[in-house]
Design a protein around this motif. Structure first.
Motif, PDB file in Angstrom:
ATOM      1  N   GLU A 137       0.821  -1.203   0.000  1.00  0.00           N
ATOM      2  CA  GLU A 137       0.000   0.000   0.000  1.00  0.00           C
ATOM      3  C   GLU A 137       0.863   1.264   0.000  1.00  0.00           C
ATOM      4  O   GLU A 137       0.522   2.261  -0.640  1.00  0.00           O
ATOM      5  CB  GLU A 137      -0.949   0.004   1.203  1.00  0.00           C
ATOM      6  CG  GLU A 137      -2.133  -0.918   1.053  1.00  0.00           C
ATOM      7  CD  GLU A 137      -2.972  -0.609  -0.178  1.00  0.00           C
ATOM      8  OE1 GLU A 137      -3.242   0.584  -0.441  1.00  0.00           O
ATOM      9  OE2 GLU A 137      -3.329  -1.557  -0.901  1.00  0.00           O
ATOM     10  N   LYS A 140       2.133   1.568  -3.585  1.00  0.00           N
ATOM     11  CA  LYS A 140       1.010   1.791  -4.506  1.00  0.00           C
ATOM     12  C   LYS A 140       0.492   3.224  -4.365  1.00  0.00           C
ATOM     13  O   LYS A 140       0.093   3.852  -5.348  1.00  0.00           O
ATOM     14  CB  LYS A 140      -0.110   0.799  -4.209  1.00  0.00           C
ATOM     15  CG  LYS A 140      -1.256   0.838  -5.205  1.00  0.00           C
ATOM     16  CD  LYS A 140      -2.288  -0.228  -4.910  1.00  0.00           C
ATOM     17  CE  LYS A 140      -3.432  -0.191  -5.907  1.00  0.00           C
ATOM     18  NZ  LYS A 140      -4.457  -1.233  -5.619  1.00  0.00           N
ATOM     19  N   SER A 141       0.516   3.740  -3.142  1.00  0.00           N
ATOM     20  CA  SER A 141       0.110   5.124  -2.901  1.00  0.00           C
ATOM     21  C   SER A 141       1.085   6.107  -3.547  1.00  0.00           C
ATOM     22  O   SER A 141       0.674   7.075  -4.196  1.00  0.00           O
ATOM     23  CB  SER A 141       0.030   5.390  -1.393  1.00  0.00           C
ATOM     24  OG  SER A 141      -0.170   6.758  -1.126  1.00  0.00           O
ATOM     25  N   PRO A 144       1.050   5.575  -8.146  1.00  0.00           N
ATOM     26  CA  PRO A 144      -0.261   5.097  -8.604  1.00  0.00           C
ATOM     27  C   PRO A 144      -0.219   4.391  -9.956  1.00  0.00           C
ATOM     28  O   PRO A 144      -1.026   3.503 -10.223  1.00  0.00           O
ATOM     29  CB  PRO A 144      -1.096   6.380  -8.687  1.00  0.00           C
ATOM     30  CG  PRO A 144      -0.404   7.359  -7.807  1.00  0.00           C
ATOM     31  CD  PRO A 144       1.043   7.026  -7.868  1.00  0.00           C
ATOM     32  N   GLY A 173       1.920  10.305  -5.466  1.00  0.00           N
ATOM     33  CA  GLY A 173       1.114  10.168  -4.258  1.00  0.00           C
ATOM     34  C   GLY A 173       2.013  10.267  -3.044  1.00  0.00           C
ATOM     35  O   GLY A 173       3.241  10.209  -3.161  1.00  0.00           O
TER      36      GLY A 173
END
Length: 246
Positions: A137, A140-141, A144, A173
């Motif tokens: 996470e 991935k943040s 993106p 992100g």
């Protein structure tokens, strides 16, 4: 490390031009179905520095590593891995003690590659405090569109393959309290793959400088608690913020 991917429909047969072993119906998938890599493949094709001839050793090595990363990120049972020899597999990073296949699968690729022995106050990323899920996470943040990977050069062929690689993403992100810069973050590294007669990987050794990666993240301005609260309130106020548009 991992490229960002999304789970496909359970009934959809997934094909990927860079990754194998996505079509085994007996595989237990982490998110219930094989992943798709459309976004990170697009990032890869836009940003790669080399386009290797089809069937070349460089392309074979590049696709083999992408397939292994896919299995590590999206398969939950080592018995379903087709890219490695599960009984012999070991991952060594920057000279640290090797991890078995089961140990690597438990912690995930990010934690396996980013663990270090620095005092905690000097660790920008604390692998021991992250789970498999939370580590994915985090990246991935920050990325993106995904975290693309390419082979830059191959120095030797099987059974001991040595190569140079490049790993990059667009910092769009937040990352660990740092605001996105919208710039490319990347690092280079060296690795070896020891393969058996069927070209299944037995040993992976990776050498790279984590500071090269984190330098890009630390360029982002610190995000204050008040900014975080304001961002959260803004998302709640805007109905479109709840849509996951890719």
């Amino acid at each position: 490390m991992a490229g960002s991917a999304e789970a496909s429909s359970v009934n959809k047969v997934v094909r990927d031009k860079y990754r194998s072993f996505l079509d085994d119906e007996n595989t237990e998938w982490r998110h219930g179905a094989p992943p798709t890599y459309d976004s990170v493949n697009h990032l890869f094709e836009q940003g790669r520095t080399k386009e290797w001839p089809k069937g070349s050793l460089e392309e074979i090595v590049q696709n083999a590593v992408k397939s292994w990363e896919m299995e590590l990120s999206h398969k939950t049972r080592l018995q379903d891995f087709k890219s490695i020899n599960p009984e012999k597999f070991k991952l060594f990073v920057n000279g640290r003690e090797g991890l078995t296949g089961e140990e690597t699968l438990k912690v995930g690729s990010y934690n396996a590659l980013l663990k270090n022995s620095l005092p905690k106050e000097f660790q920008y990323y604390k692998a021991e405090e992250e789970s498999f899920e939370s580590s994915h996470e985090v990246f991935k943040s920050a990325f993106p569109r995904g975290f693309a990977w390419e082979v830059v050069q191959v120095y030797s062929g099987p059974p001991l393959i040595a190569f140079k690689f490049r790993h990059w993403g667009l910092f769009e992100g937040p990352f660990k309290g740092h605001a996105p810069t919208r710039e490319r973050v990347q690092f280079y590294g060296l690795a070896t793959l020891k393969v058996d007669d069927s070209l299944k990987v037995e040993d992976v050794e990776v050498y790279y400088d984590p500071a090269e990666l984190f330098a890009g993240f630390l360029k982002g301005a610190p995000i204050s608690d008040s900014q975080t609260d304001q961002d959260s309130e803004a998302k709640l106020a805007c109905p479109f913020s709840q849509l996951n548009v890719k």
